[in-house]
Scaffold this motif. Structure first.
Motif, PDB file in Angstrom:
ATOM      1  N   MET A   1      -5.217  -8.859  -4.384  1.00  0.00           N
ATOM      2  CA  MET A   1      -4.049  -8.355  -4.224  1.00  0.00           C
ATOM      3  C   MET A   1      -2.812  -9.331  -4.022  1.00  0.00           C
ATOM      4  SD  MET A   1      -2.980  -6.412  -0.484  1.00  0.00           S
ATOM      5  CE  MET A   1      -3.496  -4.802  -0.802  1.00  0.00           C
ATOM      6  N   ARG A   2      -1.588  -8.903  -4.696  1.00  0.00           N
ATOM      7  CA  ARG A   2      -0.617  -9.694  -4.476  1.00  0.00           C
ATOM      8  C   ARG A   2       0.403  -9.129  -4.011  1.00  0.00           C
ATOM      9  NH1 ARG A   2       3.154 -11.532  -9.390  1.00  0.00           N
ATOM     10  NH2 ARG A   2       4.347 -12.949  -8.395  1.00  0.00           N
ATOM     11  N   ILE A   3       1.195  -9.810  -2.993  1.00  0.00           N
ATOM     12  CA  ILE A   3       2.509  -9.304  -2.294  1.00  0.00           C
ATOM     13  C   ILE A   3       3.361 -10.254  -2.694  1.00  0.00           C
ATOM     14  CG2 ILE A   3       3.332  -8.818   0.123  1.00  0.00           C
ATOM     15  CD1 ILE A   3       0.469  -8.431   0.858  1.00  0.00           C
ATOM     16  N   ASP A   4       4.410  -9.817  -3.047  1.00  0.00           N
ATOM     17  CA  ASP A   4       5.549 -10.476  -3.628  1.00  0.00           C
ATOM     18  C   ASP A   4       6.703 -10.475  -2.538  1.00  0.00           C
ATOM     19  OD1 ASP A   4       7.764 -11.954  -4.884  1.00  0.00           O
ATOM     20  OD2 ASP A   4       7.906 -10.517  -6.516  1.00  0.00           O
ATOM     21  N   LEU A   5       6.815 -11.522  -1.622  1.00  0.00           N
ATOM     22  CA  LEU A   5       7.876 -11.299  -0.606  1.00  0.00           C
ATOM     23  C   LEU A   5       9.384 -11.783  -1.049  1.00  0.00           C
ATOM     24  CD1 LEU A   5       5.702 -12.927   1.964  1.00  0.00           C
ATOM     25  CD2 LEU A   5       6.124 -10.652   1.736  1.00  0.00           C
ATOM     26  N   ASN A   6       9.464 -12.247  -2.520  1.00  0.00           N
ATOM     27  CA  ASN A   6      10.636 -12.694  -2.861  1.00  0.00           C
ATOM     28  C   ASN A   6      11.540 -11.308  -2.919  1.00  0.00           C
ATOM     29  OD1 ASN A   6       9.977 -15.251  -2.564  1.00  0.00           O
ATOM     30  ND2 ASN A   6       9.179 -15.343  -4.826  1.00  0.00           N
ATOM     31  N   ILE A   8      11.962  -8.937  -1.420  1.00  0.00           N
ATOM     32  CA  ILE A   8      12.502  -8.206  -0.019  1.00  0.00           C
ATOM     33  C   ILE A   8      13.986  -8.232   0.127  1.00  0.00           C
ATOM     34  CG2 ILE A   8      12.313  -8.169   2.517  1.00  0.00           C
ATOM     35  CD1 ILE A   8       9.647  -9.410   2.449  1.00  0.00           C
ATOM     36  N   SER A   9      14.338  -7.037   0.240  1.00  0.00           N
ATOM     37  CA  SER A   9      16.135  -7.080   0.427  1.00  0.00           C
ATOM     38  C   SER A   9      16.548  -6.529   1.712  1.00  0.00           C
ATOM     39  CB  SER A   9      16.593  -6.260  -0.737  1.00  0.00           C
ATOM     40  OG  SER A   9      16.350  -4.949  -0.647  1.00  0.00           O
ATOM     41  N   LEU A  10      17.575  -7.080   2.129  1.00  0.00           N
ATOM     42  CA  LEU A  10      17.941  -6.351   3.592  1.00  0.00           C
ATOM     43  C   LEU A  10      18.894  -5.265   3.162  1.00  0.00           C
ATOM     44  CD1 LEU A  10      18.900  -9.874   5.424  1.00  0.00           C
ATOM     45  CD2 LEU A  10      16.962  -8.314   5.703  1.00  0.00           C
ATOM     46  N   ASN A  11      18.547  -4.227   3.570  1.00  0.00           N
ATOM     47  CA  ASN A  11      19.412  -2.918   3.162  1.00  0.00           C
ATOM     48  C   ASN A  11      20.603  -2.860   4.210  1.00  0.00           C
ATOM     49  OD1 ASN A  11      17.554  -2.325   0.995  1.00  0.00           O
ATOM     50  ND2 ASN A  11      16.322  -1.060   2.557  1.00  0.00           N
ATOM     51  N   SER A  12      20.632  -3.313   5.425  1.00  0.00           N
ATOM     52  CA  SER A  12      21.512  -3.055   6.324  1.00  0.00           C
ATOM     53  C   SER A  12      22.139  -4.404   6.721  1.00  0.00           C
ATOM     54  CB  SER A  12      20.918  -2.299   7.307  1.00  0.00           C
ATOM     55  OG  SER A  12      21.924  -2.313   8.406  1.00  0.00           O
ATOM     56  N   VAL A  13      23.458  -4.645   6.237  1.00  0.00           N
ATOM     57  CA  VAL A  13      24.134  -5.715   6.926  1.00  0.00           C
ATOM     58  C   VAL A  13      25.345  -5.310   7.389  1.00  0.00           C
ATOM     59  CG1 VAL A  13      25.280  -7.845   6.280  1.00  0.00           C
ATOM     60  CG2 VAL A  13      23.301  -7.383   5.282  1.00  0.00           C
ATOM     61  N   GLU A  14      25.671  -5.510   8.637  1.00  0.00           N
ATOM     62  CA  GLU A  14      26.657  -5.052   9.366  1.00  0.00           C
ATOM     63  C   GLU A  14      27.544  -6.104  10.016  1.00  0.00           C
ATOM     64  OE1 GLU A  14      24.724  -3.121  12.853  1.00  0.00           O
ATOM     65  OE2 GLU A  14      23.479  -1.708  11.616  1.00  0.00           O
ATOM     66  N   ARG A  15      28.897  -5.734  10.037  1.00  0.00           N
ATOM     67  CA  ARG A  15      29.832  -6.600  10.512  1.00  0.00           C
ATOM     68  C   ARG A  15      30.158  -5.958  12.052  1.00  0.00           C
ATOM     69  NH1 ARG A  15      32.482 -10.790   7.838  1.00  0.00           N
ATOM     70  NH2 ARG A  15      31.831 -10.666   5.739  1.00  0.00           N
ATOM     71  N   GLU A  16      30.354  -7.115  12.876  1.00  0.00           N
ATOM     72  CA  GLU A  16      30.655  -6.585  14.353  1.00  0.00           C
ATOM     73  C   GLU A  16      31.889  -7.422  14.619  1.00  0.00           C
ATOM     74  OE1 GLU A  16      28.458  -7.402  18.360  1.00  0.00           O
ATOM     75  OE2 GLU A  16      27.211  -6.038  17.233  1.00  0.00           O
ATOM     76  N   LEU A  43      10.056  -3.912   7.800  1.00  0.00           N
ATOM     77  CA  LEU A  43       9.220  -4.059   8.846  1.00  0.00           C
ATOM     78  C   LEU A  43       7.763  -3.458   8.182  1.00  0.00           C
ATOM     79  CD1 LEU A  43      11.496  -3.050  11.645  1.00  0.00           C
ATOM     80  CD2 LEU A  43      10.811  -5.154  11.247  1.00  0.00           C
ATOM     81  N   ASN A  44       7.915  -2.547   7.258  1.00  0.00           N
ATOM     82  CA  ASN A  44       6.396  -2.113   6.750  1.00  0.00           C
ATOM     83  C   ASN A  44       6.043  -3.307   5.801  1.00  0.00           C
ATOM     84  OD1 ASN A  44       6.862   0.507   8.114  1.00  0.00           O
ATOM     85  ND2 ASN A  44       7.839   1.327   6.308  1.00  0.00           N
ATOM     86  N   ILE A  45       6.893  -3.790   5.185  1.00  0.00           N
ATOM     87  CA  ILE A  45       5.922  -5.041   4.499  1.00  0.00           C
ATOM     88  C   ILE A  45       5.550  -6.001   5.157  1.00  0.00           C
ATOM     89  CG2 ILE A  45       6.843  -6.975   2.612  1.00  0.00           C
ATOM     90  CD1 ILE A  45       8.796  -4.970   1.475  1.00  0.00           C
ATOM     91  N   SER A  46       6.190  -6.240   6.427  1.00  0.00           N
ATOM     92  CA  SER A  46       5.418  -7.603   7.245  1.00  0.00           C
ATOM     93  C   SER A  46       4.356  -6.898   7.884  1.00  0.00           C
ATOM     94  CB  SER A  46       6.524  -7.632   8.385  1.00  0.00           C
ATOM     95  OG  SER A  46       7.651  -8.221   7.985  1.00  0.00           O
ATOM     96  N   SER A  47       4.039  -5.578   7.961  1.00  0.00           N
ATOM     97  CA  SER A  47       3.115  -4.914   8.659  1.00  0.00           C
ATOM     98  C   SER A  47       1.780  -4.968   7.455  1.00  0.00           C
ATOM     99  CB  SER A  47       2.948  -3.478   9.167  1.00  0.00           C
ATOM    100  OG  SER A  47       1.826  -2.799   9.263  1.00  0.00           O
ATOM    101  N   LEU A  48       2.004  -4.637   6.047  1.00  0.00           N
ATOM    102  CA  LEU A  48       1.271  -4.728   5.255  1.00  0.00           C
ATOM    103  C   LEU A  48       0.731  -6.240   4.877  1.00  0.00           C
ATOM    104  CD1 LEU A  48       2.753  -2.286   2.551  1.00  0.00           C
ATOM    105  CD2 LEU A  48       0.667  -2.092   3.848  1.00  0.00           C
ATOM    106  N   LYS A  49       1.570  -7.240   5.114  1.00  0.00           N
ATOM    107  CA  LYS A  49       1.270  -8.406   4.982  1.00  0.00           C
ATOM    108  C   LYS A  49       0.316  -9.167   5.782  1.00  0.00           C
ATOM    109  CE  LYS A  49       3.168 -13.226   5.064  1.00  0.00           C
ATOM    110  NZ  LYS A  49       4.204 -14.020   5.390  1.00  0.00           N
TER     111      LYS A  49
END
Length: 91
Positions: A1-6, A8-16, A43-49
């Motif tokens: 099983m291969r998991i490609d962690l490269n 992973i994208s951050l879907n939510s970037v916020e400015r405060e 978070l789901n990818i982290s769980s699968l990893k």
């Protein structure tokens, strides 16, 4: 099983906007602070990893089944299949 962690994208970037206090000065323009938050997919990818890392590296049931086939003389090797696999992986 291969998991490609490269991938992973951050879907939510916020400015405060958060006011910062300067020593002795009052600034009329609000300063902006960057903030990143992880998406549910990350978070789901982290769980699968974690599940993949917890699984055994050697599948003992498969090893035992092959061992029994070899001992009973039932394991047959297909030289053509082995040659094709070698050529496929050498490309």
């Amino acid at each position: 099983m291969r998991i490609d962690l490269n991938s992973i994208s951050l879907n939510s970037v916020e400015r405060e906007e958060k006011p910062k206090k300067a020593a002795g000065k009052q600034s009329s323009a609000p300063s902006v602070e960057d903030k990143a938050s992880l998406s549910v997919d990350t978070l789901n990818i982290s769980s699968l990893k974690a599940q993949a890392l917890a699984s055994p590296e050697i599948r003992q049931d498969k090893v035992e089944a092959l061992r029994q086939q070899v001992q009973n003389g039932q394991y047959k090797v297909d030289p053509d299949q082995i040659a094709k696999a070698i050529l496929k992986h050498s490309k």
